[in-house]
Scaffold this motif. Sequence first.
Motif, short mmCIF file in Angstrom:
data_model
loop_
_atom_site.label_atom_id
_atom_site.label_comp_id
_atom_site.label_asym_id
_atom_site.label_seq_id
_atom_site.Cartn_x
_atom_site.Cartn_y
_atom_site.Cartn_z
N HIS A 7 4.33 18.11 -26.16
CA HIS A 7 3.56 19.07 -25.40
C HIS A 7 2.77 18.34 -24.32
O HIS A 7 2.48 17.15 -24.45
N LEU A 8 2.40 19.07 -23.28
CA LEU A 8 1.45 18.57 -22.29
C LEU A 8 0.21 19.45 -22.37
O LEU A 8 0.30 20.68 -22.29
N VAL A 9 -0.94 18.81 -22.54
CA VAL A 9 -2.22 19.52 -22.53
C VAL A 9 -2.97 19.10 -21.28
O VAL A 9 -3.07 17.90 -20.99
N TYR A 10 -3.48 20.08 -20.52
CA TYR A 10 -4.24 19.71 -19.33
C TYR A 10 -5.47 20.57 -19.16
O TYR A 10 -5.52 21.72 -19.62
N THR A 11 -6.46 20.00 -18.50
CA THR A 11 -7.73 20.69 -18.27
C THR A 11 -8.22 20.41 -16.86
O THR A 11 -8.11 19.30 -16.36
N SER A 12 -8.77 21.45 -16.23
CA SER A 12 -9.30 21.34 -14.87
C SER A 12 -10.74 21.80 -14.86
O SER A 12 -11.06 22.89 -15.34
N SER A 13 -11.61 20.97 -14.30
CA SER A 13 -13.02 21.33 -14.16
C SER A 13 -13.24 22.11 -12.87
O SER A 13 -12.40 22.09 -11.96
N ASP A 14 -14.38 22.78 -12.77
CA ASP A 14 -14.71 23.48 -11.52
C ASP A 14 -14.82 22.49 -10.37
O ASP A 14 -14.43 22.79 -9.25
N ASN A 15 -15.36 21.31 -10.64
CA ASN A 15 -15.45 20.26 -9.63
C ASN A 15 -14.14 19.47 -9.60
O ASN A 15 -13.10 19.98 -9.96
N GLU A 16 -14.17 18.23 -9.21
CA GLU A 16 -12.95 17.54 -8.83
C GLU A 16 -12.05 17.06 -9.96
O GLU A 16 -10.87 16.79 -9.76
N TRP A 17 -12.56 16.97 -11.19
CA TRP A 17 -11.81 16.25 -12.23
C TRP A 17 -10.67 17.08 -12.82
O TRP A 17 -10.82 18.25 -13.14
N ARG A 18 -9.52 16.40 -12.99
CA ARG A 18 -8.32 16.96 -13.61
C ARG A 18 -7.84 15.96 -14.65
O ARG A 18 -7.78 14.75 -14.38
N SER A 19 -7.48 16.42 -15.83
CA SER A 19 -7.03 15.50 -16.87
C SER A 19 -5.89 16.10 -17.68
O SER A 19 -5.88 17.31 -17.95
N SER A 20 -4.93 15.26 -18.05
CA SER A 20 -3.74 15.70 -18.78
C SER A 20 -3.37 14.65 -19.81
O SER A 20 -3.65 13.47 -19.63
N VAL A 21 -2.69 15.09 -20.87
CA VAL A 21 -2.22 14.15 -21.88
C VAL A 21 -0.99 14.72 -22.58
O VAL A 21 -0.90 15.93 -22.81
N VAL A 22 -0.03 13.86 -22.88
CA VAL A 22 1.14 14.25 -23.66
C VAL A 22 0.81 14.10 -25.13
O VAL A 22 0.32 13.05 -25.58
N VAL A 23 1.06 15.16 -25.89
CA VAL A 23 0.85 15.18 -27.34
C VAL A 23 2.23 15.15 -27.98
O VAL A 23 3.09 15.99 -27.71
N ASN A 24 2.45 14.16 -28.84
CA ASN A 24 3.81 13.87 -29.33
C ASN A 24 3.85 13.86 -30.85
O ASN A 24 3.03 13.22 -31.51
N LYS A 25 4.83 14.55 -31.41
CA LYS A 25 5.04 14.54 -32.87
C LYS A 25 6.00 13.40 -33.23
O LYS A 25 7.05 13.23 -32.60
N ILE A 26 5.63 12.64 -34.25
CA ILE A 26 6.44 11.50 -34.67
C ILE A 26 6.88 11.71 -36.12
O ILE A 26 6.04 11.96 -37.01
N ASN A 27 8.16 11.62 -36.36
CA ASN A 27 8.69 11.65 -37.73
C ASN A 27 8.65 10.25 -38.32
O ASN A 27 9.27 9.32 -37.77
N LEU A 28 7.96 10.08 -39.41
CA LEU A 28 7.91 8.78 -40.06
C LEU A 28 9.12 8.60 -40.97
O LEU A 28 9.66 9.58 -41.51
N PRO A 29 9.57 7.36 -41.18
CA PRO A 29 10.69 7.14 -42.08
C PRO A 29 10.32 7.50 -43.52
O PRO A 29 9.18 7.29 -43.94
#
Length: 357
Positions: free
Chosen positions: A334-356
């Motif tokens: 997934h991609l999660v992103y957030t935008s503030s009223d002012n200049e800042w923008r931030s995003s992050v990839v959220v990843n599911k990992i299958n363990l052995p």
Amino acid sequence: MSEKPKLYIAGMGLITPLGGNVETTAAAVKAGISAYQVSDFFTKNQQPITMARIPDEIFTSFDAEIDEGDIYGEVYDRIIKMSIIALREAFSQIDITKPVPLILSMPESNPSIEVIPLDLLTKNILNQPDIPIDPAQIRSIATGRAGVIQSLELAHRYLYELNQDYVVIGGSDCYLEYPILQSLDAEQRLNTTGSMDGFVPGEAAGFILLTRQKNAALNIDNKIISLNNPGIAQEPGHMKSEETYMGDGLDQSFKRALANNNLPITKVYSSMNGERFWAKENGVAMIRNKKHFHENAITEHTADCYGDLGAATGAALIALSVSQLFSAAPEYNHLVYTSSDNEWRSSVVVNKINLPN
């Protein structure tokens, strides 16, 4: 951009107008339940303001002692109590042997509005014996919606450069007072009768407990969740600016977050709140980064269910993404992103990992 070691989710806590924990809120969002209701607050034109509120009984029945300090009020009370509720849930999912750093996302500064004093909030958090926070390692980022994902950069330094075992990030925010609402009303940003371009003010607290150790991560059916490098950028033509909006901020945030991503994004969790500005921004960033998204990628704008959560937005969206990844077998990125009223923008990839096995 070189890829840094990943951060892993060790615990989550959330309280929103839809529920008092992650599970309840996620189930309500999945079902499309709305917490919107007409409030007792009115605009200058005497139009009732639609809001999304946590039931008052949650706060009146709260079971921890609160130090009110010299300046106190209903909004401060709600922000403090929401923080404690969400932090308790996050820490309940793992045994912590020593206090951990805390990075707080705070509202954007506004000269006409007083935000909760940081020391009042942290003092009450530190007073709780079941919330193991190190008082010498509390930091804050006052950038509003973008703050939680922005704080991932500092969290990474705590975990990998200072060798901390855990760090907790998150925020608590509430629009439930007239100075805030009057400021939004003056800018014609509120969802009221006849308004076609306003948002619903909400309230919430959300916290994410992070670790660098896979074996300490929250594990459900031998699956864990990681967060990639965040993409942090600035938008010159932001909502408070007189510069022309070109859509470069969120576009660059996406590009930086997706730089080392190898799987197509199946779902996007967005901070869009119903205002047209954010829909335009989303469209620009999605089109410019189309190659990274699955052809059937879905965008979730969950403020439709619980309102705008301000500084708690990033933690809420990450928690909802994690909950969905754990429950949906085909989904991994997934991609999660957030935008503030002012200049800042931030995003992050959220990843599911299958363990052995």
